[in-house]
Design a protein around this motif. Structure first.
Motif, mmCIF file in Angstrom:
data_model
loop_
_atom_site.group_PDB
_atom_site.id
_atom_site.type_symbol
_atom_site.label_atom_id
_atom_site.label_comp_id
_atom_site.label_asym_id
_atom_site.label_seq_id
_atom_site.Cartn_x
_atom_site.Cartn_y
_atom_site.Cartn_z
ATOM 1 N N SER A 6 0.819 -1.217 0.000
ATOM 2 C CA SER A 6 0.000 0.000 0.000
ATOM 3 C C SER A 6 0.849 1.261 0.000
ATOM 4 O O SER A 6 0.421 2.290 -0.534
ATOM 5 N N MET A 10 -0.776 3.575 -2.737
ATOM 6 C CA MET A 10 -1.570 4.747 -2.355
ATOM 7 C C MET A 10 -0.751 6.033 -2.389
ATOM 8 O O MET A 10 -1.162 7.041 -1.838
ATOM 9 N N GLU A 50 -2.114 9.617 -3.125
ATOM 10 C CA GLU A 50 -3.101 10.297 -2.269
ATOM 11 C C GLU A 50 -2.432 11.458 -1.544
ATOM 12 O O GLU A 50 -1.223 11.468 -1.328
ATOM 13 N N HIS A 76 -4.937 11.983 3.540
ATOM 14 C CA HIS A 76 -5.708 10.780 3.246
ATOM 15 C C HIS A 76 -4.844 9.534 3.322
ATOM 16 O O HIS A 76 -5.309 8.455 3.679
ATOM 17 N N TYR A 96 -5.741 6.417 5.512
ATOM 18 C CA TYR A 96 -5.779 5.066 4.967
ATOM 19 C C TYR A 96 -5.032 4.089 5.879
ATOM 20 O O TYR A 96 -5.549 3.044 6.253
ATOM 21 N N LEU A 100 -13.185 1.594 4.817
ATOM 22 C CA LEU A 100 -12.235 1.478 3.715
ATOM 23 C C LEU A 100 -12.928 1.348 2.366
ATOM 24 O O LEU A 100 -12.413 1.813 1.355
ATOM 25 N N PHE A 112 -13.573 4.688 1.281
ATOM 26 C CA PHE A 112 -12.396 5.516 1.514
ATOM 27 C C PHE A 112 -12.405 6.764 0.644
ATOM 28 O O PHE A 112 -12.130 7.859 1.101
#
Lengths: 493, 110, 631
Positions: C105, C109, C112, C116, C120, C157, C160
């Motif tokens: 992740s 991610m 982002e 955020h 997360y 999630l 999200f």
């Protein structure tokens, strides 16, 4: 003595508030007063049950058989704490709300607090009735003077409705008093009074009318959403956070131990209405577009469960109710705070007109989501142990074969609660912003403080509910013994 | 003279008074009719008290039956007071509506 | 000796601390710090889990009592943990796979905003915390706390990206459907508490307690618990939330909706095997529902075009397999499949994440094709996952699926045939997915083609590790016929799950079954390759349309439950509440008002009328008195 202080502080400071002029001074004065009450209520928690501090007897209408007697036990300790805690929260959270004639507003608020303290502490039926009305009358003025557009019609309904209940209760009180051996209004004489089952059921319905309207139980609930909707939010917080508990409290203190026989035999019917009310209110909540009405119906559903748990006459149910009275009060104040902020900052309470607030006001969104999750009794929030115990109590209902079905139907409301709560969160906080929420700003320090305290309580009591359960365990056992002891001693056919 | 005639006279007077009150609209005439009724009652009281007095005297009580006559005086005093108040009202009414017709006095309805 | 157990509470506590740090500091901390904290706490929990596992493997188990959560009258519910073989195995899966997905992740991610990004990781850590609580719990209430906790994290999630209301709807749907199951779970809890005054595993599963329960009690409790499991583990009739849950970020789908949370139902039933082995009716219900779910989901997966939806239905189908195993009493086989499934399904979800990452957010496989050339590692690892799930020896899926099929055969050969059919469908749709996505010509836009790239190492490393695990993970459960004592997993779990005794099957039959399934799976793979190697999108017609629309189950629920309920609520709100109840209340007021108004008419103000009334009344009273006295 400490019990007297709990009533006197808000009463005297409340009366004094009428004479203050400056708005800032009024606010500080009210905050100071409520903090003082809170401190006393916290000290009251430490008072042992049988100590001299816990009771007070003063002369008052001796010829009628009534005296000014107050007593502190686990239940009143807990509710006084709730009452004392609610006021600082409300005053802090509404620091930025403007009221015209603020001195009168806060004076009436404090008087209502004194009245509610009296209700929770009184061990004399006439004093109980007196305080019951003392709490009601300031509320009437608060709603009718500072309320919304339709306030006159709505508060008229509210007042007539609750007043009708109060009067029926007064008749009941006088009726029971006339049957007591020593013609006294004191709680002990009421407990001692040996009423026949017929006399008990007359008194039962008279008392129940007042409590059922106050809680409220379906189908006597229609005053509530209207009143919550039209009242100024600070008043609504007190109404739903504390005042509604007066009804549940009344059941526990004045109804069950005094009229045990109908409490057992009629319990099933009352539970039925309570549970119908739970599902009914939850379903209606799904269709509400006004935040205040949504919270109001949600509150009706939760109170329904409390009522059902009271009449389950099990220890688990009793303890659950005691715990949940406190929790529900705290949580719903949290929800109202958010409603108040929304209405003040964005000028609307319509769910359909809001949206995307999580982008603009993440602090508020997080705090609200936590409170909302507590509202649907997620584990590790404070409502979970309460609802768990209450459901468990309903499941094992005393002398009832329908416990399982009661639980199943009551349980439907936890699904429905998830539906309306999550939809509300989705439509208000998630999604994209619109014209109204475009310029939204996050919440201020005072609101954050109030919500922060609430969230802290939610988690502490969610992880370690024994804190509260220990306070109330004696009294709930005591009530049950009174009910079952009398009901079993041959009075029940 | 038999008591019947007194009673008959009183009844006739009373009925005239009642009918007058019911049918007339002039406040003053109504007032007079009320007086007529009062006096019919007075007449009855006097007649009965005299009759009573005769009956008591036969038993040797000279003052028996004087209560009725006392009452008559009492009624006359009250009536006088009433007349003064009533006339005052009528005068006030005339000042306000320039009439003594009682049907103008129906404001209670609203 | 039990030092590890004494600090076992750190296992869930570490992720909780991670949640708090990341949650509160999401605006202050930098992305890399958030990533390190988020993954680090899970790594710490993983290390502790290994220590616990080793301790358990040497034969020690522990019941840890912390404080009284609720104590009312006879009912006492402590906050307690129970660590045994089953728990330690799940601890390893959760923290191990969880750690890999956290690492993944950090790269996935990365685009982002920091805020955020922190949110997360906070959610992800909270999920790990809840899931650990679920498997560590020493009684049903602590388990329920975790049970609802994972539901909450799943909700958070899935939604999200909260700006998209469709995603939020999916999140709500997941939470509400789970709540339906949770209600059944709760009622089962109350039933147990009412009969036994305890919900602790040790008490409930003891012989003395089981003897106290009537067969009706056991059937009801187990059925209710199973309804709870259908919610969490997406079985008929509560499965429709899982495919919608793919709205969440892909690593979330891998962690929550494939590897861990959805297997909570299987964990719970395996944990309660003492109860379930006494409930024959319930076992049959579980078996048939599991099988039906496996088939239904597999048929739907045949026609899905969203890469994640295919995997989602595949997950539902595989969960159906696990329930089939539970229903036939093969608890070990179910747990085994949970483990291997965690490896290969997490692998495939992460692989699909890598694809989506490369395609710039595109999820429709009709617009992909030929990705194998650009995304070599992804293609390779995804292929390994497909082979594993299809059940080719010696990949992990083969052993676990074989164990399930064998237990079905032992129960009833007809069951075996149906289950095998579902397994063949699995092989077919997985390879359809593989070929459509990775072979043939690229069908997307030029921009996308230009943008295609292999994922960064932080994403590839978890893929490779999971691929290795998918290959060798099955070796802990080699059937006895192949290697005596090869079923190490069964032996390890035997203190918790007594060894299953079905009809004995001859070794030759067993070999034959393996041969049949492997052979048919190979045929399926070849068929899929033949059909989909050079795929061109065409309009589906006829029955395919029904499959593409998921048998119209969502529409059915909408028509039969959601719409009527909504209508009924509207009726109550607009008609019943306003007209009837409020009408009654206001009616009383109006009646009084009306009565007053009518009475008022008597006060005409006509003096003459008053006098007439007075006279008439007096005459009447006089007459009455006169005549009554006579009479």
């Amino acid at each position: 003595m400490i019990a007297v202080l709990l009533i006197l502080i808000p009463l005297l400071t409340g009366l004094a508030t009428f004479f203050l002029k400056n708005e800032k001074t009024v606010r500080f004065w009210a905050l100071l007063s409520s903090l003082g009450t809170l401190a006393v209520a916290a000290i009251a928690l430490t008072v042992q049950k049988d100590s001299s501090l816990s009771e007070f007897h003063g002369e008052w209408m001796q010829t009628l058989g009534s005296s000014f007697s107050l007593g502190l036990d686990g239940m009143s300790q807990m509710l006084c704490l709730l009452n004392a805690l609610a006021y600082p929260l409300v005053i802090i959270a509404t620091w930025n709300s403007k009221y015209f004639r603020p001195h009168q507003f806060f004076a009436l608020m404090l008087l209502a607090q004194a009245g509610m303290m009296g209700v929770f502490l009184a061990t004399d039926a006439l004093l109980f009735y007196f305080c019951w009305e003392l709490a009601l009358i300031p509320m009437y003025f608060l709603c009718s003077q500072w309320g919304g557009e339709k306030r006159i019609a709505v508060t008229f309904k509210f007042f007539i409705y609750t007043f009708l209940g109060s009067l029926l209760m007064l008749i009941g009180i006088i009726y029971v008093q006339s049957l007591t051996p020593d013609h006294s209004f004191s709680l002990n004489s009421f407990y001692m009074a040996k009423l026949t089952p017929d006399q008990q059921s007359v008194a039962f319905w008279l008392f129940l009318a007042a409590f059922a309207i106050k809680m409220p139980i379906f189908p006597l609930h229609t005053w509530q959403p209207d009143t919550y909707e039209q009242s100024p939010t600070a008043t609504t917080m007190i109404l739903s956070g504390v005042m509604v508990k007066m009804g549940v409290f009344g059941l526990l203190r004045w109804l069950l131990p005094v009229m045990p026989v109908p409490s057992v035999t009629m319990g099933n019917y009352v539970t039925c209405f309570a549970i119908i009310g739970m599902i009914y209110a939850s379903l209606i909540a799904i269709r509400q577009n006004d935040l205040k009405r949504l919270v109001a119906y949600s509150s009706i559903a939760h109170i329904g469960l409390m009522c059902a748990a009271v009449f389950s006459l099990t220890e688990s149910g009793m303890q659950g109710v005691m715990l949940q009275m406190f929790n529900h009060g705290i949580n719903i104040i949290g929800l109202w705070i958010v409603v108040e902020i929304t209405e003040r900052e964005y000028g609307t309470r319509k769910i359909s007109e809001l949206g995307g607030l999580a982008q603009k006001a993440p602090g508020m969104a997080i705090l609200l989501v936590i409170v909302a999750l507590a509202n649907i009794a997620l584990p590790l929030t404070n409502a979970f142990p309460g609802e768990f115990l209450m459901f468990n109590g309903v499941f094992n209902s005393y002398r009832s074969n329908f416990g399982i079905w009661f639980t199943v139907f009551a349980g439907l409301s936890i699904i429905l609660a998830a539906v309306y709560t999550l939809n509300m969160i989705r439509n208000v906080f998630y999604g994209n912003t619109n014209a109204i929420t475009e310029k939204a700003v996050d919440i201020r320090f005072n609101e954050k403080l109030a919500l922060g305290i609430i969230v802290a309580i939610i988690f502490v009591l969610g992880v370690y509910p024994q804190l509260m359960l220990n306070i109330t365990s004696d009294i709930s056992e005591h009530i049950l013994k009174a009910v079952k002891g009398t009901a079993n001693s041959g009075a029940v056919h | 003279m038999p008591i019947n005639l007194y009673i008959l006279l009183a009844v006739v007077l009373f009925c005239i008074g009642v009918v007058g009150v019911l049918t007339r609209r002039n406040a003053i005439i109504i007032f007079m009719c009320i007086e007529l009724m009062l006096n019919a009652v007075n007449l009855l009281l006097v007649a009965f008290s005299k009759m009573h007095n005769y009956a008591m005297m036969k038993e040797g009580i000279a003052t028996g039956g004087s209560d009725g006559q006392l009452f008559v005086f009492f009624i006359m005093v009250v009536a006088a007071a009433e007349v003064s108040v009533g006339l005052a009202i009528i005068v006030m009414m005339y000042r306000n509506v320039h009439s003594v017709d009682i049907n103008f006095l129906n404001r209670l309805k609203h | 000796m039990n030092n590890v157990f004494q600090i076992a509470y750190w296992i869930p506590l570490l992720p909780l601390i991670g949640f708090l740090i990341n949650g509160l500091g999401r605006k202050q901390l930098s992305k890399s710090l958030i990533g390190i904290i988020g993954s680090g706490v899970v790594l710490g929990a993983f290390a502790l889990s290994i220590a616990v596992f080793l301790q358990v493997k040497s034969g020690n188990t522990a019941a840890l009592h912390y404080f009284d959560f609720i104590k009312v009258g006879n009912l006492s519910i402590p906050f307690e943990f129970k660590i045994d073989q089953l728990t330690s195995l799940f601890l390893l899966i959760i923290t191990g796979v969880g750690f890999l997905i956290h690492v993944y992740s950090t790269a996935y991610m990365h685009e982002e905003k920091t805020e955020h990004f922190g949110r997360y990781f906070a959610y992800l850590n909270l999920f790990i915390f809840s899931m650990l609580l679920l498997v560590l719990g020493g009684n049903f209430v602590v388990m329920f706390i975790g049970w609802e906790g994972v539901g909450l994290c799943s909700y958070l999630l899935i939604g999200f990206w909260f700006k998209n209301q469709e995603y939020n709807k999916a999140a709500n749907k997941a939470f509400i459907m789970n709540r339906i199951g949770d209600l059944a779970f709760l009622i089962a809890l109350f039933w147990m508490a009412a009969k036994l005054d305890s919900v602790s595993f040790d008490t409930v599963f003891s012989q003395a307690s089981l003897a106290k329960l009537s067969s009706l009690d056991i059937t009801v409790i187990t059925l209710l618990l199973f309804v709870g499991a259908t919610g969490k583990s997406a079985q008929i009739p509560l499965f429709t939330w899982l495919p919608d849950a793919m709205a969440g970020p892909t690593p979330v789908s891998a962690l929550i909706h494939a590897a861990t949370m959805v297997t909570a139902g299987i964990y719970m039933i395996a944990r309660s095997n003492a109860l379930y082995s006494l409930a024959h009716l319930t076992n049959d219900v579980i078996m048939y529902i599991g099988l039906a779910t496996a088939i239904l989901a597999a048929t739907i997966a045949l026609k899905q075009n969203d890469i994640k939806k295919v995997l989602a239905y595949s997950t539902v189908s595989q969960l159906g397999f696990m329930f089939l195993a539970l229903g036939t009493g093969a608890y070990t086989a179910a747990v085994f499949h949970v483990m291997t499934h965690a490896f290969f399904k997490a692998l495939m979800f992460l692989g699909s994440g890598s694809v989506i990452h490369a395609m710039g957010g595109e999820q429709d496989i009709r617009k992909m094709g030929g990705l194998g050339k650009k995304l070599k590692w992804t293609f390779f690892t995804f292929g390994v996952g497909c082979v594993a799930i299809a059940g080719i020896p010696p990949f992990s899926g083969f052993f676990s699926k074989d164990a399930i099929l064998l237990s079905a055969f032992q129960k009833n050969p007809a069951l075996y045939v149906v289950a095998l059919f579902a397994a063949l469908l699995t092989a077919f749709y997985m390879f359809r997915l593989l070929f459509i996505t990775f072979t043939g010509k690229f069908r997307g836009s030029h921009e996308q083609e230009h943008h295609l790239h292999e994922s960064p190492p932080a994403m590839l490393l978890p893929l490779i590790i999971l691929a290795v695990l998918s290959i060798v993970g099955g070796l802990v459960g080699i059937p006895d016929v192949i290697m005596h004592g090869g079923d190490k997993l069964g032996a390890f779990l035997s203190p918790v799950i007594p060894v299953h005794e079905g009809h004995h099957v001859e070794a030759s039959t067993e070999y034959m079954l393996m041969g049949i399934s492997t052979g048919l799976v190979l045929v399926m793979i070849i068929a899929a390759m033949y059909i989909y190697k050079n795929f061109t999108p065409t309009e589906t017609k006829g029955f395919g349309k029904v499959l593409e629309n998921k048998w119209y189950v969502d529409e059915l629920y909408d028509r039969v439950i959601v719409k009527p309920l909504h209508w009924f609520a509207g009726f109550l709100n607009n008609i019943f509440e306003r007209v009837i109840i409020d009408g009654l209340v206001n009616g009383v007021g109006k009646l009084v008002n009306y009565g007053g108004r009518q009475m008022r008419l008597l006060q005409s103000g006509q003096t003459g009328t008053y006098v007439l009334l007075m006279v008439v009344s007096m005459v009447i009273i006089f007459a009455l008195q006169f005549f009554l006295r006579k009479g």
